[in-house]
Design a protein around this motif. Structure first.
Motif, short mmCIF file in Angstrom:
data_model
loop_
_atom_site.label_atom_id
_atom_site.label_comp_id
_atom_site.label_asym_id
_atom_site.label_seq_id
_atom_site.Cartn_x
_atom_site.Cartn_y
_atom_site.Cartn_z
N ALA A 9 40.87 34.60 53.20
CA ALA A 9 40.22 35.84 52.78
C ALA A 9 40.58 36.99 53.72
N GLY A 10 40.92 38.13 53.14
CA GLY A 10 41.32 39.29 53.93
C GLY A 10 42.82 39.44 54.00
N GLY A 11 43.56 38.33 53.86
CA GLY A 11 45.01 38.39 53.77
C GLY A 11 45.40 38.85 52.37
N THR A 12 46.56 39.45 52.24
CA THR A 12 46.96 40.04 50.96
C THR A 12 46.96 39.04 49.80
N PRO A 13 47.51 37.83 49.94
CA PRO A 13 47.50 36.91 48.80
C PRO A 13 46.10 36.62 48.29
N SER A 14 45.16 36.35 49.20
CA SER A 14 43.80 36.06 48.79
C SER A 14 43.06 37.30 48.31
N ASN A 15 43.34 38.43 48.93
CA ASN A 15 42.71 39.68 48.49
C ASN A 15 43.05 39.98 47.03
N ASN A 16 44.32 39.75 46.65
CA ASN A 16 44.72 40.00 45.27
C ASN A 16 44.08 38.99 44.31
N PHE A 17 43.94 37.75 44.77
CA PHE A 17 43.23 36.75 43.97
C PHE A 17 41.77 37.17 43.78
N ILE A 18 41.13 37.55 44.87
CA ILE A 18 39.72 37.96 44.82
C ILE A 18 39.54 39.18 43.93
N GLN A 19 40.42 40.17 44.08
CA GLN A 19 40.31 41.39 43.27
C GLN A 19 40.49 41.08 41.79
N SER A 20 41.37 40.17 41.47
CA SER A 20 41.57 39.78 40.07
C SER A 20 40.30 39.16 39.50
N ILE A 21 39.66 38.29 40.28
CA ILE A 21 38.41 37.67 39.83
C ILE A 21 37.34 38.73 39.64
N LYS A 22 37.27 39.68 40.56
CA LYS A 22 36.26 40.72 40.48
C LYS A 22 36.51 41.68 39.31
N GLU A 23 37.75 41.76 38.85
CA GLU A 23 38.06 42.65 37.73
C GLU A 23 37.83 41.98 36.37
N SER A 24 37.41 40.72 36.39
CA SER A 24 37.06 40.04 35.14
C SER A 24 35.66 40.49 34.71
N SER A 25 35.25 40.05 33.55
CA SER A 25 33.94 40.46 33.02
C SER A 25 32.80 39.62 33.59
N GLU A 26 33.15 38.61 34.41
CA GLU A 26 32.15 37.67 34.91
C GLU A 26 31.73 38.00 36.34
N LYS A 27 30.44 37.93 36.60
CA LYS A 27 29.91 38.15 37.94
C LYS A 27 30.06 36.87 38.76
N VAL A 28 30.57 37.01 39.97
CA VAL A 28 30.75 35.85 40.84
C VAL A 28 30.27 36.19 42.25
N PHE A 29 29.94 35.14 43.01
CA PHE A 29 29.58 35.28 44.42
C PHE A 29 30.69 34.63 45.22
N ILE A 30 31.39 35.41 46.03
CA ILE A 30 32.56 34.89 46.74
C ILE A 30 32.28 34.79 48.23
N ILE A 31 32.49 33.59 48.76
CA ILE A 31 32.41 33.34 50.20
C ILE A 31 33.85 33.30 50.71
N GLY A 32 34.16 34.14 51.66
CA GLY A 32 35.51 34.19 52.20
C GLY A 32 35.60 33.47 53.53
N MET A 33 36.71 32.77 53.74
CA MET A 33 36.93 32.12 55.04
C MET A 33 38.40 32.28 55.42
N THR A 34 38.66 32.35 56.71
CA THR A 34 40.03 32.44 57.22
C THR A 34 40.03 32.12 58.70
N SER A 35 41.21 31.78 59.22
CA SER A 35 41.33 31.50 60.66
C SER A 35 41.69 32.76 61.43
N ASP A 36 41.85 33.90 60.73
CA ASP A 36 42.21 35.16 61.36
C ASP A 36 40.99 36.10 61.37
#
Length: 359
Positions: A9-36
């Protein structure tokens, strides 16, 4: 409301994945994790956790704690080594009621190890660059003898052009491998061309759900590396090429007769114009997945519905549903721009006209 745990989470690949999910019509709760810890600050998520690198011994123990605290229903990660770790622990995660939408573990191992996937493709008579593992200096000399004056050196595992170097100098190649402590961990390949294409696809137990081709026009920040490869696409363009579609599917099915989840194929063109598979990014999306989402093909959301066993959004065309010649231009500290090649050609024509007055 679905609860998702997203690695990197916070890295570009995951950010784009997260943004795609958030742009869907469905509400989600996202927990992000990363080693950075710095990437973590950039994550557009509801909750954040710092976690050890996936290759560290306590990675899974900390992951278990985070799962127990947050009770996610589904986990997705965007780094090869973390995909491998999650795949390895999938049965334990299932007992914790966490969904993983991954291919079988053997397929994950074979794709993350570029030498193994290359060997499978060669046996399947798929056009691939001539390659060999570099265990010692003798192997390196043999590579220059058998693969051409210029060879491509790269790490067998890892992404983003890890350890990649095109070179025609034996001594420089030796110093490069020494620097990375890469003897036995690097492979040499025939140098093909700078032109590459990618094919991102979703599968459901052997059935293709949807796939889209994308050509890479350039690497971002390519002047910052010796190889010219950064793993960061500067400009990607939608393409529809039956030959690319055919070879990508053959490359996937040679590794797994019943592919499941995300399979993203990288191919490089040879001198005959034939796309050669060079690697499969298994269980994760290309960095630029948001590109397709902005054009109306939200593959991360389709993947989420697949993982939960729910009815998938309507897909009228399975292969290359997006129009060709749309461009996604990326840079640092700026939002990506969606345009088309016609507009870019107009800029070039205007400059050519102006220059004709002086040259």
């Amino acid at each position: 409301m679905k609860r998702l745990l997203v690695g990197g989470a916070g890295g570009t690949p995951s950010n784009n994945f997260i943004q795609s999910i958030k742009e869907s019509s469905e509400k989600v709760f996202i927990i992000g994790m990363t080693s950075d810890p710095y990437d973590l600050c950039k994550a557009n998520v509801e909750k954040r956790h710092l976690i050890p690198n996936a290759r560290e011994k306590d990675y899974y123990l900390i992951l278990e704690e985070i799962i127990s605290e947050n009770e996610p229903e589904f986990i997705h990660v965007q780094n090869d080594f973390e995909v491998l770790a999650i795949s390895r622990f999938r049965n334990k995660l299932k007992k914790m009621n966490v969904i993983t939408c991954l291919p079988k573990h053997e397929s994950v191992v074979n794709c993350i190890d570029k030498l193994k996937s290359w060997e499978i493709w060669e046996k399947s008579e798929i056009e691939v660059p001539k390659s060999l593992i570099i265990k010692d200096e003798h192997d390196l000399k043999e590579a220059f003898k058998n693969l051409g004056n210029t060879i491509w050196i790269r790490s067998i595992k890892g992404a983003a052009g890890n350890g990649a170097l095109p070179t025609s100098d034996v001594d420089f190649a030796k110093s490069w491998i020494d620097y990375f402590d890469g003897w036995g961990k690097f492979m040499a390949a025939e140098y093909l061309s700078p032109t590459s294409v990618t094919w991102m696809s979703l599968w459901d137990k052997g059935e293709l759900i949807v796939a889209q081709g994308r050509k890479r026009l350039n690497w971002a920040f390519n002047d910052r590396t010796l190889s010219g490869v950064t793993g960061i696409t500067g400009t990607g363009v939608t393409v529809s090429d039956p030959l690319v579609d055919k070879i990508a599917q053959k490359a996937i099915l040679s590794i797994d007769s019943k592919p499941h989840g995300v399979w993203s194929v990288d191919m490089t063109y040879d001198s005959k114009g034939m796309p050669n598979p060079t690697e499969i990014n298994i269980g994760r999306f290309f960095t630029t997945s948001l590109f397709f989402t902005k054009l109306g093909l939200n593959m991360p959301y389709i993947y989420l519905k697949l993982a939960f066993g729910e009815e998938l959004p309507e897909i009228k065309k399975k292969i290359n549903p997006l129009p060709p010649d749309y461009a996604w231009i990326r840079g640092m500290d700026t939002k990506p721009v969606l345009t088309n090649m016609k507009k870019i050609s107009e800029y070039k024509k205007d400059l050519k006209k102006r220059r004709s007055l002086y040259i």
